[in-house]
Design a protein around this motif. Structure first.
Motif, short mmCIF file in Angstrom:
data_model
loop_
_atom_site.label_atom_id
_atom_site.label_comp_id
_atom_site.label_asym_id
_atom_site.label_seq_id
_atom_site.Cartn_x
_atom_site.Cartn_y
_atom_site.Cartn_z
N THR A 25 -146.58 68.02 38.70
CA THR A 25 -146.06 67.52 39.97
C THR A 25 -147.13 67.26 41.03
N ARG A 45 -148.44 56.60 42.39
CA ARG A 45 -147.27 57.22 43.02
C ARG A 45 -146.69 58.26 42.08
N GLU A 47 -143.54 60.65 42.72
CA GLU A 47 -142.44 61.15 43.55
C GLU A 47 -141.49 61.92 42.63
N ARG A 49 -138.79 63.52 41.89
CA ARG A 49 -137.41 63.73 42.32
C ARG A 49 -136.57 62.68 41.61
N GLY A 52 -137.35 58.92 41.89
CA GLY A 52 -138.72 58.77 42.39
C GLY A 52 -139.60 57.98 41.44
N CYS A 72 -139.59 55.61 36.39
CA CYS A 72 -138.91 56.39 37.42
C CYS A 72 -138.39 57.69 36.81
N SER A 90 -140.29 51.64 38.90
CA SER A 90 -140.31 52.44 40.12
C SER A 90 -139.49 51.83 41.25
#
Length: 156
Positions: A25, A45, A47, A49, A52, A72, A90
């Motif tokens: 993470t 990137r 993210e 979650r 994300g 994603c 994404s």
């Protein structure tokens, strides 16, 4: 796991789940192990979650970076499970990734020696599963899992 559609890797990592989770993470940590060496990873990137972005680039020379993944996250259960797919990019647009479309599930469970680390990569049909296996799933994902192990065990 469906053996006709899925590929998997299991490892025991001699580090607590939280340490393994953090390697997944933290963008700086992920960049250290996510792509098989000697290639270099750049995390654009991360993210972690549901919904994300998960975007990485790779470089063979450490200077010129090319797209590696635009995916994603689907499910994120802190310290237990991460699920992501390249079938949706994404920006939440349907994708047609090359060479195969897949959904990956990473699970972390306590183990007497640290963390039971499991990867299941799901495919839409047996042909996609077989193509991924023939392209070197075991070597590629196995190398990355081993790099993760070295990274987190050194960080303990």
């Amino acid at each position: 796991m469906n053996p006709d559609l899925d590929l998997g890797i299991d490892r025991v990592i001699r580090a607590p789940r939280k340490v393994v989770w953090n390697a997944w993470t933290d963008p700086a940590g992920l960049a250290q192990w996510w792509i098989p060496a000697p290639a270099v990873c750049r995390v654009d990137r991360l993210e972690v979650r549901p919904g994300g972005a998960f975007i990485t680039r790779m470089s063979e020379d450490g200077v010129t970076f090319a797209p590696h993944s635009d995916m994603c996250f689907l499910v994120v259960d802190e310290f237990e499970r991460i699920v992501f797919t390249n079938a949706v990019d994404s920006g939440w647009r349907p994708a047609t990734p090359d060479p195969i479309s897949m959904t990956a599930e990473i699970t972390l469970h306590d183990h007497p020696d640290g963390t039971d680390y499991r990867i299941v990569v799901r495919h839409g049909d047996p042909a996609a599963r077989d193509r991924h296996a023939a392209l070197g799933f075991a070597d590629g994902w196995g190398t990355v899992a081993d790099q993760l192990i070295r990274f987190v065990e050194a960080a303990r």
